[in-house]
Scaffold this motif. Structure first.
Motif, PDB file in Angstrom:
ATOM      1  N   GLN A   1       0.829  -1.205   0.000  1.00 34.82           N
ATOM      2  CA  GLN A   1       0.000   0.000   0.000  1.00 34.82           C
ATOM      3  C   GLN A   1       0.865   1.257   0.000  1.00 34.82           C
ATOM      4  O   GLN A   1       0.565   2.234  -0.696  1.00 34.82           O
ATOM      5  N   ALA A   2       1.927   1.235   0.799  1.00 31.92           N
ATOM      6  CA  ALA A   2       2.825   2.392   0.832  1.00 31.92           C
ATOM      7  C   ALA A   2       3.487   2.604  -0.523  1.00 31.92           C
ATOM      8  O   ALA A   2       3.651   3.752  -0.978  1.00 31.92           O
ATOM      9  N   GLY A   3       3.860   1.509  -1.199  1.00 32.46           N
ATOM     10  CA  GLY A   3       4.492   1.626  -2.505  1.00 32.46           C
ATOM     11  C   GLY A   3       3.582   2.273  -3.531  1.00 32.46           C
ATOM     12  O   GLY A   3       4.013   3.122  -4.314  1.00 32.46           O
ATOM     13  N   VAL A   4       2.299   1.888  -3.528  1.00 30.25           N
ATOM     14  CA  VAL A   4       1.349   2.493  -4.457  1.00 30.25           C
ATOM     15  C   VAL A   4       1.213   3.985  -4.193  1.00 30.25           C
ATOM     16  O   VAL A   4       1.206   4.810  -5.117  1.00 30.25           O
ATOM     17  N   ALA A   5       1.109   4.360  -2.905  1.00 23.70           N
ATOM     18  CA  ALA A   5       0.953   5.777  -2.554  1.00 23.70           C
ATOM     19  C   ALA A   5       2.207   6.578  -2.904  1.00 23.70           C
ATOM     20  O   ALA A   5       2.116   7.697  -3.422  1.00 23.70           O
ATOM     21  N   LEU A   6       3.391   6.017  -2.627  1.00 29.18           N
ATOM     22  CA  LEU A   6       4.632   6.725  -2.946  1.00 29.18           C
ATOM     23  C   LEU A   6       4.801   6.869  -4.455  1.00 29.18           C
ATOM     24  O   LEU A   6       5.279   7.901  -4.937  1.00 29.18           O
ATOM     25  N   ASP A   7       4.406   5.836  -5.199  1.00 29.19           N
ATOM     26  CA  ASP A   7       4.468   5.934  -6.651  1.00 29.19           C
ATOM     27  C   ASP A   7       3.545   7.029  -7.165  1.00 29.19           C
ATOM     28  O   ASP A   7       3.900   7.806  -8.058  1.00 29.19           O
ATOM     29  N   ARG A   8       2.333   7.088  -6.602  1.00 32.50           N
ATOM     30  CA  ARG A   8       1.384   8.133  -7.004  1.00 32.50           C
ATOM     31  C   ARG A   8       1.955   9.520  -6.716  1.00 32.50           C
ATOM     32  O   ARG A   8       1.828  10.433  -7.537  1.00 32.50           O
ATOM     33  N   CYS A   9       2.592   9.656  -5.563  1.00 34.88           N
ATOM     34  CA  CYS A   9       3.207  10.934  -5.203  1.00 34.88           C
ATOM     35  C   CYS A   9       4.289  11.313  -6.205  1.00 34.88           C
ATOM     36  O   CYS A   9       4.384  12.463  -6.637  1.00 34.88           O
ATOM     37  N   ARG A  10       5.079  10.339  -6.621  1.00 35.92           N
ATOM     38  CA  ARG A  10       6.142  10.626  -7.571  1.00 35.92           C
ATOM     39  C   ARG A  10       5.589  10.944  -8.950  1.00 35.92           C
ATOM     40  O   ARG A  10       6.116  11.798  -9.669  1.00 35.92           O
ATOM     41  N   PHE A  11       4.514  10.246  -9.333  1.00 33.22           N
ATOM     42  CA  PHE A  11       3.869  10.565 -10.601  1.00 33.22           C
ATOM     43  C   PHE A  11       3.415  12.022 -10.607  1.00 33.22           C
ATOM     44  O   PHE A  11       3.616  12.755 -11.585  1.00 33.22           O
ATOM     45  N   GLN A  12       2.783  12.451  -9.515  1.00 31.68           N
ATOM     46  CA  GLN A  12       2.285  13.819  -9.432  1.00 31.68           C
ATOM     47  C   GLN A  12       3.431  14.819  -9.471  1.00 31.68           C
ATOM     48  O   GLN A  12       3.339  15.857 -10.130  1.00 31.68           O
ATOM     49  N   ARG A  13       4.517  14.502  -8.758  1.00 32.17           N
ATOM     50  CA  ARG A  13       5.657  15.420  -8.748  1.00 32.17           C
ATOM     51  C   ARG A  13       6.297  15.517 -10.131  1.00 32.17           C
ATOM     52  O   ARG A  13       6.656  16.601 -10.591  1.00 32.17           O
ATOM     53  N   GLU A  14       6.422  14.374 -10.809  1.00 33.73           N
ATOM     54  CA  GLU A  14       6.999  14.393 -12.148  1.00 33.73           C
ATOM     55  C   GLU A  14       6.099  15.137 -13.127  1.00 33.73           C
ATOM     56  O   GLU A  14       6.578  15.860 -14.002  1.00 33.73           O
ATOM     57  N   ALA A  15       4.771  14.951 -12.968  1.00 33.16           N
ATOM     58  CA  ALA A  15       3.840  15.673 -13.832  1.00 33.16           C
ATOM     59  C   ALA A  15       3.936  17.174 -13.589  1.00 33.16           C
ATOM     60  O   ALA A  15       3.912  17.975 -14.532  1.00 33.16           O
TER      61      ALA A  15
END
Length: 396
Positions: free
Chosen positions: A145-159
Motif C-alpha cells: 500500500q505504501a508503494g502504491v501511494a509513494l508511486d502516485r506521489c512521484r507521478f504527481q511530482r513528475e507531472a
C-alpha cells in the motif's frame, strides 16, 4: 470454553488489525507529500507490529531515512548496508533473513508500479523476538500500500515538474521572440543613425544631424527601458524585491512617474486631478514610481496621438487610489483576464506597439509587494481603459 475464548480474542485482534489497515489505506488517499506517506506508514507498522519502524526513500541514487516511529532512530553502518542490499536485490535482508542477518533491523523493499521506491526497516521492541508469519503478512500488505501511494506521489511530482518545464520553455520561446524583435528594432535604428553621421556627417545640415542624434538617443532610451523591464521581472520571479518604505506625497509620485514616461506620452495631452490634501502613502518610492510609470507608458502606447491621458487620485478607505484613464481601444474580452501576466499584449500582430508585455506584470508585482493592489477595466463614460493602483496610507 478456553478454545472459544482464545478464538474470540484472535478474531477481535484480527478485526482490529483489519480496521487499522483499512484506515491506513484510506488515509493514504488524501496524502500528497512523500514524507507524509512515509510517516503514516511508519506509525501504522509500529502500532500493528509492536516494533520500531523506519522508512527509507531512494533519492538521488541513495537511500535516505524520511520517517521513523515511534521516535527518531539511528541506523548503523551494518543496518544501512542491509537496507542498500535489500533495495538493490529486491529481497529482504537483515535480522531474521538469510542475508546479512547480523544487522539489528529487518529491511523489506517497497514495490511500486514502475519499480521499487524505498525500504521499510523493522526492529521488534523485544530484542530477542522475530516477526511471526502473521506479522510478516501484515508488513507485506503495508509495504504494498505504501508503494502504491509513494508511486502516485512521484507521478504527481513528475507531472508537476513536466508542467513547470513546459511553461518555462514556453516563456523562453516568448522571451526570445520578444527580445529578437524589440532589441533588433532600436539597435537597427541607432546603428543607422550613427553610421549616417559617421559616413555623411559633413554633408548633413545641422538640423539633420540634430535629428539623427535625437533619434539615436530616443531609441537608446527605449532599449534601456526594455532591459530595465527584463531585470525587474527577473527580480520579481526570484523573490528578491527589496523595499524601503517611506511616507510619500501622492502628487510627488505622480509627477515623477509622468517625467519618467514622458517619452511615450509626448504626443498625448496629460490631465491631472490630484488633490493636495490627500494623506501620504507608505511605499518604496522607486518601486511605486516604476509601477505607475509602467502603467502610464502602457496608456501612452495604446492611446491615439492627441488624445487625453488622465491621472487622478483620491482617498478610498485607508488607502489612496491612483487611476490612469486613456482614450484608446480599451481591453477586449479575451485579453482582459491575462492583462497582468508576463508577455501579455493588448494587441497581437504586426500593428501592435513595441514592447515586451512586461509593463503591467511588473506593476502588479511591485504594487502587491508593498501591500497594495492593482486592477484594470474599461471606461464606462467613453472608449478607453482604466488601470487603478491602490497604495496604503500612513494611518491604517
Amino acid at each position: 470454553a478456553a478454545r472459544t475464548r482464545a478464538q474470540a480474542i484472535i478474531a477481535r485482534k484480527q478485526a482490529r488489525q483489519s480496521g487499522d489497515l483499512e484506515a491506513f489505506a484510506r488515509g493514504l488517499v488524501g496524502l500528497e507529500q512523500e514524507n507524509e506517506i512515509a510517516q503514516s506508514t511508519a506509525e501504522t507498522a509500529a502500532k500493528l507490529l509492536f516494533a520500531r519502524v523506519v522508512v527509507l526513500s531512494h533519492r538521488q541514487g541513495e537511500l535516505q531515512p524520511i520517517a521513523e516511529a515511534p521516535g527518531a532512530e539511528l541506523l548503523l553502518d551494518d543496518d544501512m548496508a542491509a537496507a542498500q542490499w535489500a533495495f538493490a536485490h529486491r529481497r529482504e535482508a537483515g535480522r531474521g533473513s538469510d542475508t546479512l542477518h547480523g544487522a539489528r533491523w529487518l529491511f523489506l523493499p517497497v514495490p511500486g508500479e514502475r519499480g521499487f521506491v524505498g525500504v521499510i526497516g523493522v526492529h521488534p521492541q523485544d530484542d530477542a523476538a522475530r516477526l511471526s508469519p502473521e506479522q510478516r503478512r501484515i508488513l507485506d500488505l503495508i509495504a504494498v500500500q505504501a508503494g502504491v501511494a509513494l508511486d502516485r506521489c512521484r507521478f504527481q511530482r513528475e507531472a508537476a515538474d513536466a508542467r513547470v518545464e513546459a511553461e518555462s520553455e514556453r516563456l523562453k520561446g516568448t522571451l526570445l521572440s520578444s527580445v529578437s524583435h524589440d532589441l533588433r528594432t532600436p539597435l537597427s535604428t541607432i546603428r543607422g543613425a550613427l553610421e549616417s553621421l559617421q559616413k555623411f556627417g559633413d554633408r548633413h545640415d545641422p538640423a539633420t544631424r540634430t535629428q539623427l542624434l535625437d533619434t539615436a538617443v530616443t531609441e537608446a532610451r527605449k532599449l534601456s527601458r526594455f532591459i530595465e523591464n527584463l531585470l525587474d521581472m527577473t527580480r520579481i520571479d526570484a523573490g528578491v524585491v527589496r523595499m524601503r518604505k517611506d511616507p510619500l506625497e501622492v502628487a510627488t509620485l505622480v509627477e515623477n512617474a509622468l517625467d519618467r514616461a514622458q517619452a511615450t506620452l509626448k504626443t498625448k495631452t496629460i490631465s491631472r486631478d490630484v488633490s493636495t490634501g490627500l494623506p501620504r502613502i507608505v511605499v518604496d518610492p522607486a518601486l511605486a514610481e516604476t509601477a505607475l510609470a509602467n502603467v502610464l507608458e502602457n496608456a501612452g502606447k495604446y492611446a491615439p496621438d492627441g488624445s487625453t491621458v488622465l491621472v487622478r487620485a483620491y482617498r478610498k478607505d485607508h488607502a489612496v487610489e491612483i487611476e490612469v484613464l486613456d482614450e484608446g481601444p480599451g481591453f477586449d474580452a479575451e485579453s482582459a483576464p491575462h492583462l497582468f501576466e508576463k508577455f501579455a499584449r493588448g494587441v497581437e500582430g504586426d500593428g501592435r506597439p513595441p514592447g515586451t508585455g512586461l509593463g503591467l506584470a511588473i506593476a502588479k508585482g511591485f504594487v502587491e509587494a508593498q501591500g497594495g493592489a492593482i486592477e484594470a477595466r474599461n471606461r464606462s463614460d467613453k472608449p478607453g481603459a482604466v488601470v487603478s493602483l491602490r497604495f496604503p496610507t500612513e494611518v491604517a
